[in-house]
Scaffold this motif. Sequence first.
Motif, PDB file in Angstrom:
ATOM      1  N   UNK A  34      10.609   7.407  25.904  1.00 45.69           N
ATOM      2  CA  UNK A  34      10.010   7.321  24.572  1.00 45.69           C
ATOM      3  C   UNK A  34       8.733   6.485  24.599  1.00 45.69           C
ATOM      4  N   UNK A  35       8.728   5.453  25.408  1.00 50.26           N
ATOM      5  CA  UNK A  35       7.511   4.645  25.514  1.00 50.26           C
ATOM      6  C   UNK A  35       6.392   5.467  26.154  1.00 50.26           C
ATOM      7  N   UNK A  36       6.738   6.225  27.193  1.00 49.83           N
ATOM      8  CA  UNK A  36       5.732   7.039  27.882  1.00 49.83           C
ATOM      9  C   UNK A  36       5.170   8.115  26.957  1.00 49.83           C
ATOM     10  N   UNK A  37       6.049   8.741  26.172  1.00 50.80           N
ATOM     11  CA  UNK A  37       5.593   9.782  25.242  1.00 50.80           C
ATOM     12  C   UNK A  37       4.659   9.198  24.187  1.00 50.80           C
ATOM     13  N   UNK A  38       5.034   8.055  23.635  1.00 49.33           N
ATOM     14  CA  UNK A  38       4.178   7.431  22.624  1.00 49.33           C
ATOM     15  C   UNK A  38       2.858   6.970  23.223  1.00 49.33           C
ATOM     16  N   UNK A  39       2.893   6.543  24.491  1.00 50.75           N
ATOM     17  CA  UNK A  39       1.665   6.097  25.150  1.00 50.75           C
ATOM     18  C   UNK A  39       0.702   7.265  25.358  1.00 50.75           C
ATOM     19  N   UNK A  40       1.240   8.421  25.771  1.00 53.25           N
ATOM     20  CA  UNK A  40       0.384   9.588  26.034  1.00 53.25           C
ATOM     21  C   UNK A  40      -0.142  10.213  24.745  1.00 53.25           C
ATOM     22  N   UNK A  41       0.614  10.152  23.662  1.00 45.97           N
ATOM     23  CA  UNK A  41       0.176  10.762  22.408  1.00 45.97           C
ATOM     24  C   UNK A  41      -0.969   9.992  21.762  1.00 45.97           C
ATOM     25  N   UNK A  42      -1.035   8.710  21.986  1.00 42.68           N
ATOM     26  CA  UNK A  42      -2.101   7.865  21.439  1.00 42.68           C
ATOM     27  C   UNK A  42      -2.257   8.039  19.929  1.00 42.68           C
ATOM     28  N   UNK A  43      -1.147   8.057  19.246  1.00 44.86           N
ATOM     29  CA  UNK A  43      -1.187   8.173  17.794  1.00 44.86           C
ATOM     30  C   UNK A  43      -1.656   6.862  17.178  1.00 44.86           C
ATOM     31  N   UNK A  44      -2.262   6.940  16.013  1.00 43.51           N
ATOM     32  CA  UNK A  44      -2.692   5.690  15.357  1.00 43.51           C
ATOM     33  C   UNK A  44      -1.483   4.830  14.980  1.00 43.51           C
ATOM     34  N   UNK A  45      -1.678   3.534  15.059  1.00 46.15           N
ATOM     35  CA  UNK A  45      -0.583   2.588  14.783  1.00 46.15           C
ATOM     36  C   UNK A  45      -1.026   1.649  13.682  1.00 46.15           C
TER      37      UNK A  45
END
Length: 458
Positions: free
Chosen positions: A27-38
């Motif tokens: 899940x961390x890797x997926x969120x890292x690759x998506x680069x969605x705004x936070x």
Amino acid sequence: WMAYQLHQLEMDFKNITIICSILDWPWIKEAYNERKPYDQKITPLDNPKIYAVEKETLFFTLAEFPYITYLNEIYRQEIKPDKEVVIDGIKEILIQARKIFTQKHRPRYHNLTSQTFQTYLQYARNLTLIENRLTPDLYTLITVAKQISGDPFAIAVLEAAREYPFQVLESTSIEPLTLGIDKAVDSDNTPMNMKNRLSENQIEWRGINLKPEPNIKKQAQWKYNWDPYGQCSWPPEDDQIESFNTHVREQSKLLLSNDLARSEKFSSSIKDGVDMRDTLRHWHEGDIYVKEIPASRGRIEIVVFIFDIEPNPNNYPWCQTWYAEHNKESTLCFFATDYMNDMVGPGVGRATYGGCMMIYPPRPIPDIWKDPRIHIGKTLEEKLLEAAFFHSQEKHITVVTPCLPKPNWRKISRKYHKSIIHIPLKRFSNQTIEKVRRFHVLNGKQIRSFAKHFIQDL
């Protein structure tokens, strides 16, 4: 949030290592690759800081006893296997505690032998199993130490268990923290909440009643407030030494009876038992010899205890004669250490006998240390013995000493037409001797109401 933090770190660092649970990594890797705004939120977390820890509070941050952690580091430096260091570390703590105890109290006798430690470890093992634990906790170690050797040794075990020799705060400029139970205080006395993430075992905090040694400032204050016109003893210690005195008198009577024993051939009664020595001596005759022990003649009025054979007057400056408060106590004459140099509480001083003389039944006598009639003895023990020979109304005087009576003692006894019954001091256990030798002086009978809160149990 974790992926956002990684992107933030990318701005300053080229290589980044993340340590996380393997279950969270996809899940961390997926969120890292998506680069969605936070949506950045204000968080109370700040950049980590490095603090030192006060040496006395290391126990609150380490997963085990600080001294065992120290042994682990020693074993690792010397490339030794540390499989048994947790178990052997308990033994090392006991040895270190004995060293601390002897250096602090300097007892002439103590019971901290290998046999005592064997009993200690067996007792600690049983308590640990009762609590469904594999290794003893600090509460168990201190409880066993208190019940076997009293408060002083229990405090020594506590000091040994929390000792970590590698910790030297004087050599670092890092700000130290004083830790407690889930709390910490910095150098500005600012409290803060803490969480120990190293602890693998559930810890249960329990209290135990120990009486520590007072600090020098309190001792000076108690010494200053001492009333020179008030002085009395501590009743539990009176009962203890009177019981010991009674036991010695019984032993003396038994020795007197044995001196009068006679042996004869067995005819119709075995009387006081078979005399094995004479029976073996006349074995070729085929006869059995029995012994008859008549009742002892006379009684033992005075018992003299000499714990230090060659007492130095500088070590035993306090020479006193105490009179009995009731008919169950003895008249007591002694030389001892100065109780004013060892204050343990307000109106409570501690001293150690170098030697003492007990007269029972009690009767008033002049102070033997100021009586001009007692002038032959030159040393403290000789004056004490001469006073016993002078005031005794019986022929026999019991003398309990570590060695045989000296020629000078026998010379003084012959002058007063008395005889010495010698009982070796080694006949009694070291712990019994130490309990009898150490006593407390109270600054008046009113101190007895609260003295137990300051007097340590041996």
